[in-house]
Design an enzyme around this catalytic site. Structure first.
Site, mmCIF file in Angstrom:
data_model
loop_
_atom_site.group_PDB
_atom_site.id
_atom_site.type_symbol
_atom_site.label_atom_id
_atom_site.label_comp_id
_atom_site.label_asym_id
_atom_site.label_seq_id
_atom_site.Cartn_x
_atom_site.Cartn_y
_atom_site.Cartn_z
ATOM 1 N N GLU A 123 0.833 -1.211 0.000
ATOM 2 C CA GLU A 123 0.000 0.000 0.000
ATOM 3 C C GLU A 123 0.870 1.265 0.000
ATOM 4 O O GLU A 123 0.370 2.354 0.280
ATOM 5 C CB GLU A 123 -0.947 0.010 1.217
ATOM 6 N N HIS A 146 -2.979 1.808 8.280
ATOM 7 C CA HIS A 146 -4.080 1.029 7.706
ATOM 8 C C HIS A 146 -4.275 -0.217 8.548
ATOM 9 O O HIS A 146 -3.297 -0.920 8.852
ATOM 10 C CB HIS A 146 -3.740 0.633 6.264
ATOM 11 N N HIS A 148 -7.444 -3.484 9.738
ATOM 12 C CA HIS A 148 -8.757 -4.071 9.477
ATOM 13 C C HIS A 148 -9.605 -4.037 10.757
ATOM 14 O O HIS A 148 -9.840 -5.085 11.374
ATOM 15 C CB HIS A 148 -8.599 -5.506 8.967
ATOM 16 N N HIS A 218 -13.624 -3.411 4.116
ATOM 17 C CA HIS A 218 -12.188 -3.708 4.161
ATOM 18 C C HIS A 218 -11.504 -3.223 5.457
ATOM 19 O O HIS A 218 -11.029 -4.044 6.227
ATOM 20 C CB HIS A 218 -11.493 -3.118 2.926
HETATM 21 O O1 2HA Z 1 -1.072 -5.018 4.629
HETATM 22 O O2 2HA Z 1 -4.001 -4.873 4.719
HETATM 23 O O3 2HA Z 1 -4.833 -3.971 2.319
HETATM 24 C C1 2HA Z 1 -1.982 -5.764 3.903
HETATM 25 C C2 2HA Z 1 -3.282 -5.050 3.768
HETATM 26 C C3 2HA Z 1 -3.588 -4.575 2.415
HETATM 27 ZN ZN ZN Z 2 -6.073 -4.109 4.173
#
Ligand code: 2HA
Ligand code: ZN
Length: 272
Positions: A123, A146, A148, A218
């Site tokens: 990313e 980032h 999840h 996501h």
């Molecule tokens: O690092 O989360 O979206 C892997 C992810 C890609």
């Molecule tokens: Zn991700």
């Protein structure tokens, strides 16, 4: 770690903090397998005079980021696990420096040919795009994260919450902290292919007016001044989502705050 990094106390503190927070991402269940990635703009605390770049691996970028020319970043590695990073940060993240026209970067924490070499997160273009936007507007966020955060992802499986206004309304109405510490709310990014230029562009738009972009089905992209502060904002939002789901599963229709209570909280938020 190379000697010139070992002697930098501030850098060591940032690496330590990143490792601690990576452990929390894993503990929260937000970082399955290699999920999650973090980048930190360390240019303010790390200016290394490097006379010979020929020893470091160099990689070109698909786009260039002129505002980031010569800047240094701590970035988590592609395919690396947050739970491993928590224990061994520099075996799972790297330090890169963009070249003069910001069309490529050297990995200055590695040497060409080392068996353990690895690349930054897949990313990276989204991360650099966000850091470039921050540099352009001159604000002081240093971190892009980032992860999840499934509590927030769950909300985006309901059509009614794929609407930015509804989404923020429910998040703000569950807990005072969310109004105080996330006064701008979240920017909603409709589902697009992860890693694509399209999702990077939509994320940049969402982060123009928010500190957190929520990717439908996501995860989140958040920005902040420190790794801990960036985590805190996601944590607070997840708390709101959790309270909402607990109410729902207990068959309680959440009472929410009144307009007057929300206004009072927003006023309080102005002092933070
Ligand atoms: O690092 O989360 O979206 C892997 C992810 C890609
Ligand atoms: Zn991700």
């Amino acid at each position: 770690m190379k000697d010139f990094m070992r002697s930098n106390k501030e850098l060591k503190n940032i690496i330590r903090e990143t490792a601690e927070i990576a452990g929390y991402l894993w503990q929260r269940g937000w970082a399955e397998r290699n999920a999650s990635n973090i980048s930190v703009n360390i240019a303010d605390i790390f200016q290394e005079e490097i006379s010979d770049y020929s020893a470091f691996p160099f990689h070109t970028l698909p786009l260039s980021y002129p505002k980031l020319s010569g800047k240094y970043f701590l970035v988590t590695g592609t395919g690396k696990r947050m739970r491993d990073l928590a224990r061994k940060p520099m075996k799972n993240s790297l330090i890169l420096q963009l070249n003069g026209d910001a069309s490529g970067y050297w990995i200055i924490s590695q040497n060409i040919g080392d068996a353990e070499n690895f690349l930054p997160t897949s990313e990276l273009p989204t991360h650099l795009g966000i850091h470039q936007m921050i540099a352009e507007r001159g604000s002081n966020e240093k971190v892009v994260m980032h992860t999840h955060a499934h509590e927030l992802v769950t909300l985006t499986h309901a059509k009614e919450f794929c609407d930015q206004e509804n989404l923020n309304k429910v998040l703000w109405s569950m807990h005072p902290e969310t109004v105080i510490f996330v006064p701008k709310g979240v920017g909603f990014v409709p589902y697009l292919l992860p890693g694509s230029n399209e999702i990077a562009a939509e994320t940049l738009k969402a982060l123009q007016n928010h500190d957190v972009a929520l990717w439908e089905k996501h995860g989140v992209f958040a920005i902040g001044r420190s790794v801990a502060e960036t985590f805190d904002v996601i944590d607070i939002l997840a708390k709101s989502a959790n309270i909402f789901f607990m109410c729902r599963s207990a068959n309680i229709l959440p009472d929410s705050f009144s307009e007057a209570q929300l206004a009072e909280l927003r006023k309080l938020a102005e002092n933070f």
